[in-house]
Design a protein around this motif. Structure first.
Motif, short mmCIF file in Angstrom:
data_model
loop_
_atom_site.label_atom_id
_atom_site.label_comp_id
_atom_site.label_asym_id
_atom_site.label_seq_id
_atom_site.Cartn_x
_atom_site.Cartn_y
_atom_site.Cartn_z
N ARG A 198 2.16 -6.02 11.90
CA ARG A 198 1.87 -5.63 13.48
C ARG A 198 1.74 -5.92 14.16
O ARG A 198 1.73 -5.84 15.22
CB ARG A 198 0.29 -4.99 12.78
N GLU A 234 1.34 4.13 1.87
CA GLU A 234 0.20 4.67 2.31
C GLU A 234 1.30 6.00 2.10
O GLU A 234 2.59 6.52 2.13
CB GLU A 234 0.96 3.73 3.76
N GLY A 281 -2.09 -9.11 10.43
CA GLY A 281 -0.07 -8.20 9.53
C GLY A 281 -0.36 -9.35 10.43
O GLY A 281 0.09 -8.78 11.86
N SER A 319 -8.63 -10.90 8.73
CA SER A 319 -7.65 -10.04 8.20
C SER A 319 -6.35 -9.79 9.26
O SER A 319 -6.66 -8.53 9.78
CB SER A 319 -7.75 -9.27 7.37
N ARG A 374 0.99 -1.15 -0.06
CA ARG A 374 0.58 0.00 0.12
C ARG A 374 0.82 1.78 0.20
O ARG A 374 1.83 1.30 0.73
CB ARG A 374 -1.05 0.19 1.27
N ARG A 386 3.08 1.10 10.23
CA ARG A 386 2.42 1.08 9.02
C ARG A 386 3.57 1.38 8.01
O ARG A 386 4.67 2.18 7.86
CB ARG A 386 1.82 2.28 8.82
N SER A 387 3.41 0.23 7.18
CA SER A 387 4.87 -0.11 6.18
C SER A 387 3.77 0.17 4.56
O SER A 387 2.74 0.08 4.51
CB SER A 387 5.22 -1.37 6.57
N GLU A 436 -5.58 -0.91 15.42
CA GLU A 436 -5.92 -1.92 14.92
C GLU A 436 -4.46 -3.02 14.49
O GLU A 436 -3.91 -3.05 14.51
CB GLU A 436 -6.17 -1.90 13.18
N LEU A 437 -4.49 -4.57 14.81
CA LEU A 437 -4.03 -5.28 15.26
C LEU A 437 -4.75 -5.61 13.90
O LEU A 437 -3.04 -6.44 13.46
CB LEU A 437 -3.89 -5.47 16.49
P1 ATP Z 1 -6.06 1.34 7.67
O1 ATP Z 1 -7.11 2.30 8.41
O2 ATP Z 1 -5.34 1.08 9.69
O3 ATP Z 1 -5.09 2.65 6.93
P2 ATP Z 1 -6.87 -0.49 7.46
O4 ATP Z 1 -8.64 -0.87 8.18
O5 ATP Z 1 -7.11 -0.67 6.04
O6 ATP Z 1 -5.80 -0.02 7.64
P3 ATP Z 1 -7.16 -3.68 6.50
O7 ATP Z 1 -7.41 -3.39 5.19
O8 ATP Z 1 -7.85 -3.57 7.57
O9 ATP Z 1 -6.86 -1.92 7.36
O10 ATP Z 1 -5.90 -4.52 7.18
C1 ATP Z 1 -5.53 -5.74 7.65
C2 ATP Z 1 -4.81 -5.93 8.47
O11 ATP Z 1 -3.08 -5.48 7.54
C3 ATP Z 1 -4.68 -4.38 9.31
O12 ATP Z 1 -5.39 -5.27 10.32
C4 ATP Z 1 -3.44 -4.37 9.46
O13 ATP Z 1 -2.70 -6.30 10.33
C5 ATP Z 1 -2.56 -5.37 8.15
N1 ATP Z 1 -1.98 -4.07 7.93
C6 ATP Z 1 -2.64 -2.95 7.22
N2 ATP Z 1 -2.20 -2.06 6.74
C7 ATP Z 1 -0.82 -2.16 7.03
C8 ATP Z 1 0.39 -1.50 6.41
N3 ATP Z 1 0.50 0.09 5.95
N4 ATP Z 1 1.65 -1.36 7.57
C9 ATP Z 1 1.81 -3.47 8.13
N5 ATP Z 1 0.27 -4.00 8.45
C10 ATP Z 1 -1.14 -3.67 7.35
#
Ligand code: ATP
Length: 432
Positions: free
Chosen positions: A305, A176, A302, A300, A174, A185-186, A258-259
């Motif tokens: 995370r 980000e 990570g 789902s 992603r 957030r990677s 969020e984990l």
């Molecule tokens: P956010 O709203 O914080 O960007 P998200 O709700 O979009 O996150 P999900 O799409 O639900 O995240 O992703 C599922 C899981 O993937 C997350 O709970 C996290 O553990 C992991 N994850 C998502 N984005 C990242 C990221 N940028 N870096 C590390 N882990 C991530």
């Protein structure tokens, strides 16, 4: 609780995590995992796979390609919906996610911010030798879609009946806007995703069931109850496909975040892929004689995370004679090394004996060896990386062919004959 700077320095010093491409000054949002980090990550994945796939009779695995036919992202809604609102500071030009800044003021310099514009966070690339619009493809932003497009393949080949699940662990990308908070957030990370297909109408029950099971998984691996909580995500914050989402939240040093997310994705994805591909992605229920599109419950998580959360959860400092003892109280199943083999001194024939013991242990568990500096220092070094058992070879070993096992948490030492060492370690790991 440990702060991120302390954890970052431990991770770098001991070889858990390094900034990505560090010799070139790093690369925002990308991280490299060192000799210890790679083990911890592997253990997290293995524990997830064991619980979700191996121990269940209703889940099978999959490993789909990272780059998928771009029509996938049209069907899934990601081309349109996978956007963050981006704002830019008119003074210092830094960019932020609109939902992360308050009152339209730059968090860095206090300058005014631009209007928000939509920014799709999928990474684009080209497939084939021509860099034209027609050759654009995307790095997957979630592993889930690889599962949905293979629903029919897996259903046919595994001959599973509903309810059943398909699990996958793999990289996701992603772009980000604001990566950071260490690895939280990677831009490149790994997801552990399960798509669990159920009969419509049973989805809410299964949803609750998976929330409970996922929470229990973290607890079983040593997460302290006070570090975990559930958060029901309100409708306006949910992803476009979700009827209900519960996030498992962890108490990070910067607050609750969020984990893992558990979503009720309904029949959204299979219906959309059915429409766009023209394939019939339905299920024939032999019991009722009905054909329908299954609903999907998706836990789902990570890998990175969880990695970060497990380290924070495990980190403890306690005073001792030499100042402070740092201990990572990682669950033994997660610890990078299960055993460290330590000769009491560097003198022969102790070292030779210790090397023999290490060779005995190596085929059974991930282990390490250390003969530098005092034994006290070496225990500390192993405590700091979470090694649950230190095996010490002393001068008496040469006479009684026995060694000492020292427990990281109780610091108790027990004498064990070398021929029984492997089973003694196995028993301890099995009981943990
Ligand atoms: P956010 O709203 O914080 O960007 P998200 O709700 O979009 O996150 P999900 O799409 O639900 O995240 O992703 C599922 C899981 O993937 C997350 O709970 C996290 O553990 C992991 N994850 C998502 N984005 C990242 C990221 N940028 N870096 C590390 N882990 C991530």
């Amino acid at each position: 609780m440990v702060d991120l700077d302390t954890l970052f320095s431990l991770c770098k010093r001991r070889g858990f995590v390094y900034p990505g491409s560090e010799i070139y000054g790093g690369f925002g949002g990308f991280w490299d995992y060192g000799p210890l980090g790679v083990e911890l990550k592997r253990n997290i994945r293995d524990e997830w796979w064991r619980t979700i796939v191996q121990e269940r009779d209703d889940v099978v695995g999959l490993d789909a390609a990272i780059i998928m036919n771009p029509r996938t992202w049209e069907a899934s809604g990601h081309l349109r919906e996978f956007v963050d609102r981006l704002v830019e500071c008119r003074v210092c030009r830094q960019r932020f996610r609109a939902d992360e800044v308050a009152e339209n003021v730059c968090p860095s310099c206090g300058g005014p911010l631009s209007e928000a514009r939509l920014f799709n966070t999928m990474f684009k690339t080209f497939v084939g030798p021509v860099e034209s619009e027609a050759a654009v493809a995307y790095l997957r932003p979630e592993t889930a879609q690889g599962i949905f497009v293979n629903f029919k393949n897996v259903l046919t080949t595994s001959r599973k009946k509903l309810p059943f699940g398909i699990a996958q662990i793999g990289k996701a990308f992603r772009n980000e806007i604001t990566p950071g908070r260490f690895t939280f957030r990677s831009r490149e990370f790994e997801q552990m995703e399960l798509e669990f297909f159920v009969k419509p109408g049973t989805d809410e029950e299964w949803f609750r069931c998976w929330v409970d099971q996922r929470l229990a998984w973290y607890r079983r691996l040593g997460m302290k109850p006070e570090n975990l909580k559930l958060h029901e995500v309100p409708a306006e914050e949910r992803a476009h496909y979700s009827k209900a989402t519960v996030d498992i939240m962890f108490r990070f040093p910067f607050g609750w975040a969020e984990l893992e997310g558990i979503a009720n994705r309904t029949d959204f994805d299979l219906t959309r892929h059915g429409q766009v591909s023209g394939e019939e992605l339905t299920y024939f229920d032999e019991e009722t004689g009905q054909r329908y599109v299954p609903y999907v419950i998706e836990p789902s998580a990570g890998v990175e995370r969880s990695f970060l959360a497990f380290l924070i959860n495990a980190y403890e400092e306690e005073p001792d004679k030499e100042g402070v003892r740092v201990v990572l109280r990682l669950h033994p199943r997660l610890a990078p090394y299960k055993v460290a083999v330590l000769p009491l001194s560097r003198k022969e024939p102790l070292v030779e004996k210790a090397r023999e013991v290490w060779a005995l242990v190596r085929p059974h568990v991930m282990s390490t060896y250390d003969d530098a500096q005092s034994i006290g220092r070496r225990y500390r070094r192993q405590d700091e990386i979470g090694t649950p058992y230190c095996v010490t070879i002393d001068f008496q070993t040469l006479e009684d062919n026995a060694v000492t096992i020292r427990d990281r948490d109780t610091m108790l030492q027990e004498r064990v004959p070398i021929p029984e060492l492997v089973s003694a370690i196995r028993d301890r790991l099995a009981a943990s």
